[in-house]
Write a protein that holds these residues in place. Structure first.
Motif, PDB file in Angstrom:
ATOM      1  N   ARG A  86      15.075   8.776  33.739  1.00  0.00           N
ATOM      2  CA  ARG A  86      15.847   7.548  33.504  1.00  0.00           C
ATOM      3  C   ARG A  86      14.937   6.356  33.243  1.00  0.00           C
ATOM      4  N   ARG A  87      13.821   6.299  34.005  1.00  0.00           N
ATOM      5  CA  ARG A  87      12.905   5.161  33.851  1.00  0.00           C
ATOM      6  C   ARG A  87      12.312   5.128  32.445  1.00  0.00           C
ATOM      7  N   GLU A  88      11.923   6.310  31.929  1.00  0.00           N
ATOM      8  CA  GLU A  88      11.323   6.344  30.584  1.00  0.00           C
ATOM      9  C   GLU A  88      12.351   5.964  29.510  1.00  0.00           C
ATOM     10  N   ASP A 144      -1.218   2.415  35.809  1.00  0.00           N
ATOM     11  CA  ASP A 144      -1.633   1.671  37.005  1.00  0.00           C
ATOM     12  C   ASP A 144      -0.917   0.325  37.080  1.00  0.00           C
ATOM     13  N   GLY A 145       0.386   0.342  36.817  1.00  0.00           N
ATOM     14  CA  GLY A 145       1.166  -0.898  36.914  1.00  0.00           C
ATOM     15  C   GLY A 145       1.126  -1.686  35.616  1.00  0.00           C
ATOM     16  N   GLY A 146       2.291  -2.184  35.204  1.00  0.00           N
ATOM     17  CA  GLY A 146       2.338  -3.019  33.992  1.00  0.00           C
ATOM     18  C   GLY A 146       2.267  -2.221  32.709  1.00  0.00           C
ATOM     19  N   THR A 147       2.751  -0.969  32.732  1.00  0.00           N
ATOM     20  CA  THR A 147       2.628  -0.158  31.508  1.00  0.00           C
ATOM     21  C   THR A 147       3.600  -0.615  30.421  1.00  0.00           C
ATOM     22  N   ARG A 148       4.759  -1.173  30.804  1.00  0.00           N
ATOM     23  CA  ARG A 148       5.683  -1.613  29.746  1.00  0.00           C
ATOM     24  C   ARG A 148       5.051  -2.737  28.943  1.00  0.00           C
ATOM     25  N   CYS A 149       4.373  -3.658  29.634  1.00  0.00           N
ATOM     26  CA  CYS A 149       3.758  -4.790  28.940  1.00  0.00           C
ATOM     27  C   CYS A 149       2.590  -4.314  28.073  1.00  0.00           C
TER      28      CYS A 149
HETATM   29  O1  CDP Z   1       4.514   0.276  34.514  1.00  0.00           O
HETATM   30  P1  CDP Z   1       5.516  -0.827  34.726  1.00  0.00           P
HETATM   31  O2  CDP Z   1       5.032  -1.834  35.754  1.00  0.00           O
HETATM   32  O3  CDP Z   1       5.938  -1.470  33.456  1.00  0.00           O
HETATM   33  O4  CDP Z   1       6.840  -0.136  35.296  1.00  0.00           O
HETATM   34  P2  CDP Z   1       7.293   0.147  36.814  1.00  0.00           P
HETATM   35  O5  CDP Z   1       8.521   1.006  36.725  1.00  0.00           O
HETATM   36  O6  CDP Z   1       7.372  -1.131  37.559  1.00  0.00           O
HETATM   37  O7  CDP Z   1       6.128   1.047  37.398  1.00  0.00           O
HETATM   38  C1  CDP Z   1       5.040   0.505  38.061  1.00  0.00           C
HETATM   39  C2  CDP Z   1       3.965   1.544  38.238  1.00  0.00           C
HETATM   40  O8  CDP Z   1       4.442   2.565  39.114  1.00  0.00           O
HETATM   41  C3  CDP Z   1       3.559   2.298  36.974  1.00  0.00           C
HETATM   42  O9  CDP Z   1       2.741   1.566  36.110  1.00  0.00           O
HETATM   43  C4  CDP Z   1       2.866   3.475  37.602  1.00  0.00           C
HETATM   44  O10 CDP Z   1       1.538   3.127  37.969  1.00  0.00           O
HETATM   45  C5  CDP Z   1       3.695   3.742  38.861  1.00  0.00           C
HETATM   46  N1  CDP Z   1       4.581   4.892  38.681  1.00  0.00           N
HETATM   47  C6  CDP Z   1       4.292   6.054  39.374  1.00  0.00           C
HETATM   48  O11 CDP Z   1       3.325   6.073  40.146  1.00  0.00           O
HETATM   49  N2  CDP Z   1       5.071   7.168  39.196  1.00  0.00           N
HETATM   50  C7  CDP Z   1       6.119   7.158  38.339  1.00  0.00           C
HETATM   51  N3  CDP Z   1       6.859   8.248  38.163  1.00  0.00           N
HETATM   52  C8  CDP Z   1       6.421   5.986  37.638  1.00  0.00           C
HETATM   53  C9  CDP Z   1       5.634   4.869  37.831  1.00  0.00           C
END
Ligand code: CDP
Length: 255
Positions: free
Chosen positions: A98-100, A135-140
């Motif tokens: 769902r997140r993807e 490592d956090g912030g992948t959408r950006c």
């Molecule tokens: O990556 P972004 O911050 O945009 O999206 P988030 O949903 O807030 O996820 C934050 C971080 O959680 C991701 O960048 C990953 O490092 C971690 N994550 C994870 O460890 N396992 C997952 N299945 C999804 C995300």
């Protein structure tokens, strides 16, 4: 359980107000951008932002398959954000979750305003985003790299799109939060913008921000975007400088 598993931090800021990875509150993670990484794609880009590693491939505008998805008045932009199973600490199932699916939509909506989709009715543009390490912030980081890949594909744009998050750790507003700060901090605000037009194309908010904190976070995220934009510009300029040199070199040979 992996021996490498992150330990839960008790403090996210040290006594001098520095972050766990040694950054100041308003400091971006070290960022590397590359364009034209993949030879078989129409356009491509690669970004490393801190420990994030993301590859983007763009195809199109091209004939859309399946045909029944074609739109009579504009091009269909499809963004496909996928995390590799090995990209996160706990193995991620290869099936899109769902997140993807949500992030694919969020990224598409952040990029769409920059494109002239009405110029290519019935066609499609596909943007494949592969998270190799998260490592956090992948959408950006994905948005920043995707718009560079679109530029690499030669797709005209109103402006480039760039994105960066601000967040809150220990009641301080900070720039470009990483995974630990995302998990153990108290706020996350991803922002995407078209920097020359000064238009925001994505604004999300997770956590509780006072009006003052909201304003501060928004300004900080925009500052981060502008720094990343300079990096995007230098990569694009470098590409065209190289092409010009090659073309110039050919001219000399002909003479
Ligand atoms: O990556 P972004 O911050 O945009 O999206 P988030 O949903 O807030 O996820 C934050 C971080 O959680 C991701 O960048 C990953 O490092 C971690 N994550 C994870 O460890 N396992 C997952 N299945 C999804 C995300």
């Amino acid at each position: 359980m992996s021996l490498l598993k992150q330990s839960i931090p008790t403090k996210l800021l040290d006594d001098n107000g520095m972050r766990l990875d040694g950054r100041r509150l308003d400091e971006l993670r070290p960022t590397k951008l590359e364009m034209g990484t993949l030879k078989r794609a129409d356009g491509s880009a690669y970004i490393e932002q801190g420990k994030n590693k993301i590859l983007v491939a763009v195809y199109g505008p091209r004939e859309l398959h399946p045909h029944h998805l074609a739109l009579p008045d504009r091009c269909l932009l499809r963004c496909i954000y996928r995390m590799a199973s090995f990209s996160v600490e706990e193995r991620k199932s290869p099936a899109p979750g769902r997140r993807e699916i949500e992030l694919s939509k969020v990224i598409r909506e952040a990029i769409e305003p920059a494109l002239f989709l009405e110029e290519y009715p019935r066609a499609g543009i596909d943007v494949y985003i592969q998270i190799l390490q998260a490592d956090g912030g992948t959408r950006c980081a994905s948005i920043t790299a995707a718009s560079l890949a679109l530029a690499d594909a030669g797709i005209p744009m109103r402006d480039i799109v760039v994105a960066c998050a601000a967040g809150k750790v220990e009641d301080q507003v900070v720039l470009d939060i990483d995974d630990v700060e995302d998990k153990y901090g108290t706020g996350d605000m991803p922002v995407a913008m078209m920097p020359r037009k000064n238009e925001i194309t994505l604004l999300q908010l997770d956590g509780i921000f006072s009006p003052e904190e909201f304003q501060k976070a928004l300004e900080l995220a925009q500052q981060g975007c502008k720094q990343l934009y300079e990096l995007q510009r230098s990569v694009i300029k470098e590409k065209y400088k190289t092409i010009r040199e090659e073309v110039g070199g050919d001219e000399k040979k002909e003479k």
